[in-house]
Scaffold this motif. Structure first.
Motif, PDB file in Angstrom:
ATOM      1  N   PHE A   3      46.223  42.116  15.908  1.00 17.06           N
ATOM      2  CA  PHE A   3      45.423  43.308  16.212  1.00 17.06           C
ATOM      3  C   PHE A   3      44.014  42.909  17.001  1.00 17.06           C
ATOM      4  N   SER A   4      43.785  41.340  16.900  1.00 17.60           N
ATOM      5  CA  SER A   4      42.641  40.920  17.635  1.00 17.60           C
ATOM      6  C   SER A   4      43.170  40.718  19.107  1.00 17.60           C
ATOM      7  N   SER A   5      44.360  40.295  19.161  1.00 10.27           N
ATOM      8  CA  SER A   5      44.903  40.240  20.569  1.00 10.27           C
ATOM      9  C   SER A   5      44.953  41.642  21.125  1.00 10.27           C
ATOM     10  N   LEU A   6      45.238  42.749  20.606  1.00  9.70           N
ATOM     11  CA  LEU A   6      45.329  43.991  21.038  1.00  9.70           C
ATOM     12  C   LEU A   6      43.792  44.486  21.608  1.00  9.70           C
ATOM     13  N   THR A   7      42.965  44.067  20.610  1.00  5.28           N
ATOM     14  CA  THR A   7      41.457  44.375  20.869  1.00  5.28           C
ATOM     15  C   THR A   7      41.210  43.763  22.150  1.00  5.28           C
ATOM     16  N   LEU A   8      41.413  42.412  22.404  1.00  6.54           N
ATOM     17  CA  LEU A   8      41.149  41.597  23.272  1.00  6.54           C
ATOM     18  C   LEU A   8      41.520  42.385  24.828  1.00  6.54           C
ATOM     19  N   MET A   9      43.067  42.707  24.585  1.00  4.13           N
ATOM     20  CA  MET A   9      43.760  43.643  25.737  1.00  4.13           C
ATOM     21  C   MET A   9      42.994  44.916  26.310  1.00  4.13           C
ATOM     22  N   ASN A  10      42.399  45.185  25.202  1.00  5.31           N
ATOM     23  CA  ASN A  10      41.638  46.555  25.410  1.00  5.31           C
ATOM     24  C   ASN A  10      40.158  46.292  25.953  1.00  5.31           C
ATOM     25  N   SER A  11      39.805  45.067  26.033  1.00  7.33           N
ATOM     26  CA  SER A  11      38.553  44.865  26.189  1.00  7.33           C
ATOM     27  C   SER A  11      38.132  45.091  27.636  1.00  7.33           C
ATOM     28  N   ILE A  12      36.755  45.395  28.061  1.00  2.00           N
ATOM     29  CA  ILE A  12      36.623  45.868  29.311  1.00  2.00           C
ATOM     30  C   ILE A  12      36.943  45.031  30.451  1.00  2.00           C
ATOM     31  N   CYS A  13      36.974  43.859  30.180  1.00  2.00           N
ATOM     32  CA  CYS A  13      37.248  42.983  31.036  1.00  2.00           C
ATOM     33  C   CYS A  13      38.665  42.604  31.584  1.00  2.00           C
ATOM     34  N   ASP A  14      39.376  43.080  30.990  1.00  2.00           N
ATOM     35  CA  ASP A  14      40.922  42.876  31.218  1.00  2.00           C
ATOM     36  C   ASP A  14      41.442  44.050  31.962  1.00  2.00           C
ATOM     37  N   GLY A  15      40.738  44.531  32.452  1.00  2.47           N
ATOM     38  CA  GLY A  15      41.413  45.897  33.299  1.00  2.47           C
ATOM     39  C   GLY A  15      41.939  46.998  32.442  1.00  2.47           C
ATOM     40  N   ASP A  16      42.227  47.993  33.134  1.00  5.00           N
ATOM     41  CA  ASP A  16      42.749  49.470  32.686  1.00  5.00           C
ATOM     42  C   ASP A  16      44.034  49.625  32.866  1.00  5.00           C
ATOM     43  N   ASP A  17      45.044  49.724  31.850  1.00  4.06           N
ATOM     44  CA  ASP A  17      46.288  49.960  32.351  1.00  4.06           C
ATOM     45  C   ASP A  17      46.797  51.320  31.802  1.00  4.06           C
ATOM     46  N   GLU A  18      45.694  52.043  31.415  1.00  2.15           N
ATOM     47  CA  GLU A  18      46.067  53.375  31.058  1.00  2.15           C
ATOM     48  C   GLU A  18      45.986  54.359  32.254  1.00  2.15           C
ATOM     49  N   PRO A  19      47.073  55.084  32.469  1.00  2.00           N
ATOM     50  CA  PRO A  19      47.246  55.625  33.708  1.00  2.00           C
ATOM     51  C   PRO A  19      45.898  56.641  33.752  1.00  2.00           C
ATOM     52  N   GLY A  20      45.307  56.440  34.948  1.00  2.00           N
ATOM     53  CA  GLY A  20      44.161  57.697  35.040  1.00  2.00           C
ATOM     54  C   GLY A  20      44.581  58.397  36.260  1.00  2.00           C
ATOM     55  N   ASP A  21      43.875  59.248  36.769  1.00  2.00           N
ATOM     56  CA  ASP A  21      44.170  60.426  37.739  1.00  2.00           C
ATOM     57  C   ASP A  21      42.924  60.054  38.778  1.00  2.00           C
ATOM     58  N   PRO A  22      43.099  59.570  40.092  1.00  2.00           N
ATOM     59  CA  PRO A  22      44.190  58.990  40.412  1.00  2.00           C
ATOM     60  C   PRO A  22      44.286  57.755  39.752  1.00  2.00           C
ATOM     61  N   ASP A  23      45.520  57.068  39.863  1.00  2.00           N
ATOM     62  CA  ASP A  23      45.784  55.660  39.191  1.00  2.00           C
ATOM     63  C   ASP A  23      46.060  54.391  40.148  1.00  2.00           C
ATOM     64  N   ALA A  24      45.713  53.583  39.796  1.00  2.00           N
ATOM     65  CA  ALA A  24      45.957  52.270  40.728  1.00  2.00           C
ATOM     66  C   ALA A  24      46.659  51.331  39.810  1.00  2.00           C
ATOM     67  N   GLY A  25      47.137  51.505  38.592  1.00  2.00           N
ATOM     68  CA  GLY A  25      47.625  50.550  37.860  1.00  2.00           C
ATOM     69  C   GLY A  25      46.694  49.628  37.499  1.00  2.00           C
ATOM     70  N   LEU A  26      46.882  48.322  37.334  1.00  2.00           N
ATOM     71  CA  LEU A  26      45.852  47.385  36.648  1.00  2.00           C
ATOM     72  C   LEU A  26      44.697  47.009  37.606  1.00  2.00           C
ATOM     73  N   TYR A  27      44.945  47.529  38.861  1.00  2.00           N
ATOM     74  CA  TYR A  27      43.844  47.653  39.905  1.00  2.00           C
ATOM     75  C   TYR A  27      42.836  48.811  39.334  1.00  2.00           C
ATOM     76  N   HIS A  28      41.519  48.606  39.712  1.00  2.00           N
ATOM     77  CA  HIS A  28      40.496  49.591  39.442  1.00  2.00           C
ATOM     78  C   HIS A  28      40.376  50.518  40.388  1.00  2.00           C
ATOM     79  N   THR A  29      40.299  51.742  39.882  1.00  2.00           N
ATOM     80  CA  THR A  29      39.804  52.871  40.853  1.00  2.00           C
ATOM     81  C   THR A  29      38.309  52.990  40.945  1.00  2.00           C
ATOM     82  N   TYR A  30      37.849  53.861  41.737  1.00  2.00           N
ATOM     83  CA  TYR A  30      36.263  54.340  41.636  1.00  2.00           C
ATOM     84  C   TYR A  30      35.782  54.500  40.635  1.00  2.00           C
ATOM     85  N   ASP A  31      36.634  55.586  40.020  1.00  2.00           N
ATOM     86  CA  ASP A  31      35.959  56.019  38.557  1.00  2.00           C
ATOM     87  C   ASP A  31      36.065  54.779  37.593  1.00  2.00           C
ATOM     88  N   GLU A  32      36.773  53.985  37.476  1.00  2.00           N
ATOM     89  CA  GLU A  32      37.027  53.003  36.579  1.00  2.00           C
ATOM     90  C   GLU A  32      36.350  51.852  36.990  1.00  2.00           C
TER      91      GLU A  32
END
Ligand SMILES: [Zn+2]
Length: 346
Positions: free
Chosen positions: A21-50
């Motif tokens: 669970f602590s590693s999952l929390t780390l993965m979701n930390s704001i420093c580790d990039g957002d891998d949740e699909p957004g709209d638009p989506d750039a994968g692990l790269y950040h979009t403007y909104d992200e």
């Protein structure tokens, strides 16, 4: 099975869950990039909104040492988001100022990630590392990860290899090269007057709202050092870019560039070559020449991974983290160098 044995196994399972669970929390930390699909989506790269939401959350999580703000607006009305990192962050203290910029060029997505992750790293390690605390306490660090949000958005949604901003030039062509639009030696070699060119410099110096925002911001805060991240080629470049002649402070800037390149190589063994910017190709009207001409302070372009045109601008996601990791000590070195200026002037 003995009772003690059972307890041991249960304990192991429990520890396993806690670690998971602590590693999952780390993965979701704001420093580790957002891998949740957004709209638009750039994968692990950040979009403007992200980028916007990450900087906002980051500043909120560290409000005593971070301030989320905008340095101006793009042509299409997007904010050029910035985060200021310092103790007593709300006041303008008498401290040296360092600046990290990303994404003057839209398709250079890795140039957003490196300064953004450096911001995260600095803030997350303020309490844990005396070195980081000292740096933040003694300097003011400004990070603007996406100078060209309109172009970046277009690169994410329409044309991955888009470079310029999204100015309608009125002749069927779009875009001004923001890194040829600064005023010093504007119009010189390595820039184009052809609106269709990838290096179109615009109709006049600072014709674009994005470069005007950078000009006003930098003139106001008067940095003692700056890195503008680009990709690709793995280079640490210093002025001049418009001429092969040496800048007055070439010796100092070259020496700092060599140390930065050494620090980069020490992390993953990857070579970034230090050089005068004109050694790559002549370019006029860029950020570094303009700032150096104005303030005579070390002003770098770091061309990030990869080395060559394959994969060129389309750097695999797996290289985001190591590119950040190798660039962190170089940025820290330059920022800490500013503190030594304070001591020597006392
Ligand atoms: Zn670039």
């Amino acid at each position: 099975m003995a009772k003690g044995e059972k307890m041991k196994i249960l304990k192991k399972i429990l520890v396993g869950f806690v670690l998971l669970f602590s590693s999952l929390t780390l993965m979701n930390s704001i420093c580790d990039g957002d891998d949740e699909p957004g709209d638009p989506d750039a994968g692990l790269y950040h979009t403007y909104d992200e980028v916007q939401s990450e900087l906002d959350s980051l500043a909120a999580a560290h409000e005593s040492i971070a301030d989320f703000t905008s340095i101006g607006k793009s042509l299409q009305g997007r904010d050029l988001w910035a985060i200021k990192i310092s103790d007593n962050v709300q006041s303008d203290e008498d401290e040296k100022v360092g600046v990290l910029l990303g994404a003057h060029h839209a398709r250079e997505w890795i140039s957003v990630e490196v300064p953004l992750k450096i911001a995260c790293y600095l803030l997350d390690n303020y309490d844990a590392q005396a070195q980081i605390k000292n740096l933040i306490d003694q300097t003011e660090i400004w990070i603007v990860p996406m100078v060209n949000p309109d172009g970046h958005h277009y690169s994410v949604t329409s044309d991955r290899l888009w470079r310029k901003n999204r100015r309608n030039n009125g002749d069927g062509s779009y875009g001004v090269d923001l890194n040829r639009n600064y005023s010093y030696q504007w119009g010189g070699p390595g820039s184009s007057g052809d609106t269709f060119s990838e290096t179109y410099r615009g109709p006049e110096p600072f014709s674009e709202p994005e470069t005007r925002a950078c000009r006003d911001f930098l003139t106001n805060i008067e940095p003692s050092a700056l890195i503008s991240y680009h990709s690709y080629s793995q280079l640490v470049l210093f002025p001049w870019g418009y001429t092969n002649s040496p800048a007055p402070d070439k010796t100092l800037m070259e020496s700092l560039a060599k140390t930065m390149a050494d620090k980069i190589k020490a992390v993953h063994g990857v070579t970034y070559t230090p050089d005068q910017a004109s050694g790559l190709y002549l370019a006029s009207g860029d950020t570094n020449d303009w700032l150096y001409a104005l303030l005579r302070v070390p002003s770098y372009t770091i061309e990030l991974r990869p080395r060559s045109s394959y994969p060129g601008f389309v750097l695999p996601e797996s290289e985001i983290q190591p590119t950040f990791e190798e660039n962190l000590p170089a940025a820290l070195f330059l920022l800490e160098w500013m503190i030594s200026l304070d001591t020597s002037s006392q």
